[in-house]
Design a protein around this motif. Structure first.
Motif, PDB file in Angstrom:
ATOM      1  N   ARG A  90       6.169   4.262  -6.181  1.00  0.00           N
ATOM      2  CA  ARG A  90       5.188   5.329  -5.971  1.00  0.00           C
ATOM      3  C   ARG A  90       4.905   5.348  -4.463  1.00  0.00           C
ATOM      4  O   ARG A  90       4.231   4.472  -3.939  1.00  0.00           O
ATOM      5  N   LEU A  91       5.455   6.327  -3.780  1.00  0.00           N
ATOM      6  CA  LEU A  91       5.495   6.340  -2.319  1.00  0.00           C
ATOM      7  C   LEU A  91       4.398   7.195  -1.698  1.00  0.00           C
ATOM      8  O   LEU A  91       4.099   8.284  -2.187  1.00  0.00           O
ATOM      9  N   THR A  92       3.864   6.704  -0.587  1.00  0.00           N
ATOM     10  CA  THR A  92       2.950   7.518   0.206  1.00  0.00           C
ATOM     11  C   THR A  92       3.786   8.431   1.101  1.00  0.00           C
ATOM     12  O   THR A  92       5.005   8.264   1.228  1.00  0.00           O
ATOM     13  N   ARG A  93       3.113   9.363   1.756  1.00  0.00           N
ATOM     14  CA  ARG A  93       3.816  10.245   2.704  1.00  0.00           C
ATOM     15  C   ARG A  93       4.444   9.402   3.823  1.00  0.00           C
ATOM     16  O   ARG A  93       5.555   9.675   4.268  1.00  0.00           O
ATOM     17  N   TYR A  94       3.729   8.368   4.264  1.00  0.00           N
ATOM     18  CA  TYR A  94       4.259   7.498   5.308  1.00  0.00           C
ATOM     19  C   TYR A  94       5.530   6.791   4.839  1.00  0.00           C
ATOM     20  O   TYR A  94       6.505   6.683   5.592  1.00  0.00           O
ATOM     21  N   GLU A 153       0.818  -1.206   0.000  1.00  0.00           N
ATOM     22  CA  GLU A 153       0.000   0.000   0.000  1.00  0.00           C
ATOM     23  C   GLU A 153       0.861   1.268   0.000  1.00  0.00           C
ATOM     24  O   GLU A 153       0.500   2.275  -0.586  1.00  0.00           O
ATOM     25  N   HIS A 154       2.018   1.196   0.641  1.00  0.00           N
ATOM     26  CA  HIS A 154       2.862   2.383   0.802  1.00  0.00           C
ATOM     27  C   HIS A 154       4.072   2.419  -0.134  1.00  0.00           C
ATOM     28  O   HIS A 154       4.645   3.486  -0.353  1.00  0.00           O
ATOM     29  N   PHE A 155       4.479   1.265  -0.665  1.00  0.00           N
ATOM     30  CA  PHE A 155       5.660   1.172  -1.529  1.00  0.00           C
ATOM     31  C   PHE A 155       5.366   0.401  -2.823  1.00  0.00           C
ATOM     32  O   PHE A 155       6.127  -0.499  -3.184  1.00  0.00           O
ATOM     33  N   PRO A 156       4.301   0.716  -3.549  1.00  0.00           N
ATOM     34  CA  PRO A 156       4.075  -0.055  -4.776  1.00  0.00           C
ATOM     35  C   PRO A 156       5.186   0.213  -5.791  1.00  0.00           C
ATOM     36  O   PRO A 156       5.558   1.366  -6.018  1.00  0.00           O
ATOM     37  N   ASP A 157       5.713  -0.874  -6.353  1.00  0.00           N
ATOM     38  CA  ASP A 157       6.768  -0.692  -7.349  1.00  0.00           C
ATOM     39  C   ASP A 157       6.133  -0.471  -8.718  1.00  0.00           C
ATOM     40  O   ASP A 157       5.073  -0.994  -9.024  1.00  0.00           O
ATOM     41  N   ILE A 158       6.802   0.350  -9.504  1.00  0.00           N
ATOM     42  CA  ILE A 158       6.327   0.679 -10.844  1.00  0.00           C
ATOM     43  C   ILE A 158       7.510   0.636 -11.800  1.00  0.00           C
ATOM     44  O   ILE A 158       8.655   0.557 -11.380  1.00  0.00           O
ATOM     45  N   ARG A 159       7.201   0.695 -13.058  1.00  0.00           N
ATOM     46  CA  ARG A 159       8.235   0.782 -14.088  1.00  0.00           C
ATOM     47  C   ARG A 159       7.992   2.076 -14.870  1.00  0.00           C
ATOM     48  O   ARG A 159       6.863   2.446 -15.146  1.00  0.00           O
TER      49      ARG A 159
END
Length: 108
Positions: free
Chosen positions: A87-91, A64-70
């Protein structure tokens, strides 16, 4: 002087913020890396991994907080290169700062 540096760091952090279709803010790890004064992705990914572990240890969803993307980068001669990013959340950004190199002014 110290307050000016903190203000600039916060301003830099907010300047790389994106907003998704639901109005939720997020940051790209490769842009955060530059803001936190890391010059090599290989070094920054170690900090991300430590932050991931902190998230797991708190029983909070890493996905939820560190989804990896390309991402696709345009290279010379119309070539393309695919790179990893997050794609990082504020947390997630908070955990990265907590696990970063405290010798760096932006983290300290």
């Amino acid at each position: 002087m110290k307050n000016n540096f903190i203000y600039k760091t916060e301003k830099d952090f907010e300047s790389i913020k994106y907003t998704d279709e639901n109005g939720v803010g997020f940051w790209y790890a490769r842009e955060l890396m530059i803001t936190l004064e890391y010059s090599k992705w290989e070094n920054f990914i170690k900090v991300i991994n430590k932050a991931n572990q902190s998230c797991k240890n708190s029983n909070i969803s890493v996905f939820e907080h560190f989804p990896d993307i390309r991402k696709t980068l345009q290279m010379p001669n119309n070539a393309e290169k695919i790179i990893d990013d997050y794609r990082l959340t504020r947390y997630a950004c908070y955990l990265i700062a907590q696990n970063g190199d405290s010798r760096k002014k932006t983290i300290a």
